[in-house]
Design a protein around this motif. Structure first.
Motif, mmCIF file in Angstrom:
data_model
loop_
_atom_site.group_PDB
_atom_site.id
_atom_site.type_symbol
_atom_site.label_atom_id
_atom_site.label_comp_id
_atom_site.label_asym_id
_atom_site.label_seq_id
_atom_site.Cartn_x
_atom_site.Cartn_y
_atom_site.Cartn_z
ATOM 1 N N LEU A 1 79.827 126.089 56.370
ATOM 2 C CA LEU A 1 78.899 124.929 56.625
ATOM 3 C C LEU A 1 79.685 123.940 57.482
ATOM 4 N N LYS A 2 79.094 123.391 58.284
ATOM 5 C CA LYS A 2 79.753 122.533 59.273
ATOM 6 C C LYS A 2 79.458 120.915 58.805
ATOM 7 N N GLU B 1 72.518 121.342 53.037
ATOM 8 C CA GLU B 1 72.569 122.525 53.710
ATOM 9 C C GLU B 1 73.076 123.632 52.897
ATOM 10 N N CYS B 2 73.939 123.229 51.935
ATOM 11 C CA CYS B 2 74.656 123.836 50.807
ATOM 12 C C CYS B 2 73.501 124.598 50.006
ATOM 13 N N ASP C 1 84.954 125.181 52.886
ATOM 14 C CA ASP C 1 84.312 124.665 54.230
ATOM 15 C C ASP C 1 85.571 123.912 54.863
ATOM 16 N N ASN D 1 70.260 124.892 50.531
ATOM 17 C CA ASN D 1 69.379 125.520 51.300
ATOM 18 C C ASN D 1 69.952 126.953 51.764
ATOM 19 N N LYS D 2 71.357 126.965 51.665
ATOM 20 C CA LYS D 2 71.883 128.381 51.979
ATOM 21 C C LYS D 2 72.420 129.153 50.716
ATOM 22 N N ARG E 1 82.771 125.695 47.229
ATOM 23 C CA ARG E 1 82.287 125.485 48.403
ATOM 24 C C ARG E 1 82.973 124.604 49.066
ATOM 25 N N LEU F 1 79.457 131.963 54.310
ATOM 26 C CA LEU F 1 78.828 131.201 55.215
ATOM 27 C C LEU F 1 79.781 129.709 55.127
ATOM 28 N N TYR G 1 75.179 117.786 54.763
ATOM 29 C CA TYR G 1 75.888 118.757 54.377
ATOM 30 C C TYR G 1 75.541 119.599 52.890
#
Length: 315
Positions: free
Chosen positions: A90-91, A78-79, A148, A81-82, A144, A88, A75
């Protein structure tokens, strides 16, 4: 949905046992529960999935390395990377543990490599050339996890965040996302010495975020969500030594005199309860407790604690 952090600077105070048993009891009471293991020690992860003996756990870690199992680390990766895109969602890599008649327990596992993510998050916070960019990075980071988790509002009644025993960036993200927090602790001087400091650090972080939010409102037009102001539901007096109860009562009274809230339900020390990471699931299924009387006593205290938690947290 309520989000509650479980936190203490001191290790060995039964934080994992409280988190896992509280989650399990909530599910038995037909609550929809999600647990996030944010601690790189992975104790909660070891308690919520059948990975004993150690050979199975080593195999579990190998599967993580081979990307066959995703953890909370994925997770945060991905945070990064984005670039913390605020638009957005994130899952989370969610695993189901149990289902009850109307409730269930899900969790997001941790792994040892989570330690390194804080370094990457620190770099993210420091990577800016203008002061206002630094403020935006700060606000984007600490909102963030809150954003989510709020996306799961219809899925869960409560989310428990098992925090590491420090006040690093991941802990601050958890606090920023939380409606409240609880502090499990043993009732001795060594275990409670950091409680006032912990509460002070949480208040300082919330105040700092609010100041940055105000500055952002002056200089930057993009909407930023306001941070939660989590309240302390209370200290949970844990692992009480019945023989030394007079000494422990003095410490409890000192906390009360300091204005620190406490749970009314207190948990005694129990070898079966705290001596193994397989509590609560495997232990209950395999009659790990040494006697039915012990089982009933431990279970009653956990049930009473859960009832008080439901009231305090407003679930």
């Amino acid at each position: 949905m309520k989000i509650v952090s479980v936190i203490n600077y001191k290790g060995g105070v039964g934080k994992t046992t409280i988190t896992t048993n509280l989650a399990y009891e909530l599910a038995l009471k037909n609550k929809r529960v999600l647990v996030l293991d944010l601690d790189p020690q992975t104790s909660t992860t070891q308690s919520l999935i059948p990975i004993s003996p150690i050979a199975n756990y080593q195999n579990y870690q190998l599967q993580i390395q081979n990307n066959n199992i995703y953890t909370i680390r994925s997770y945060f990766d991905e945070c990064l990377n984005k670039n913390f895109n605020p638009q957005l969602m994130l899952k989370l890599p969610i695993i189901n543990v149990i289902h009850t008649s109307n409730g269930f327990l899900d969790f997001v596992p941790s792994d040892f490599n989570l330690t390194y993510i804080n370094n990457l998050l620190t770099i993210y916070l420091s990577h800016s050339f203008k002061p206002i960019d630094s403020i935006i990075n700060y606000l984007n980071l600490y909102e963030r996890l809150k954003l989510d988790l709020n996306a799961y509002n219809m899925n869960y009644d409560v989310i428990l965040l098992d925090c590491p025993p420090n006040f690093d960036i991941i802990t601050k993200m958890a606090i920023s996302a939380s409606d409240s927090y609880i502090i499990p602790t043993k009732m001795n001087e060594m275990s409670i010495v950091g409680i006032q400091t912990l509460i002070s650090h949480i208040d300082t972080h919330i105040n700092e975020y609010s100041q940055y939010l105000n500055l952002c409102g002056l200089y930057y037009k993009r909407p930023i969500n306001s941070i939660n102001a989590p309240i302390c539901l209370g200290v949970i007096a844990n692992m009480l030594n019945i023989k030394g109860i007079a000494v422990e009562n003095n410490i409890i009274n000192n906390l009360i005199n300091l204005g620190i809230p406490l749970f009314n339900i207190r948990l005694r020390e129990n070898v079966s309860m705290y001596g193994s990471s397989i509590i609560p699931l495997t232990a209950r299924k395999n009659n790990y407790y040494r006697s039915k009387d012990t089982y009933d006593e431990v279970l009653k205290e956990l049930e009473d604690l859960t009832d008080e938690f439901i009231i305090k947290a407003g679930i």
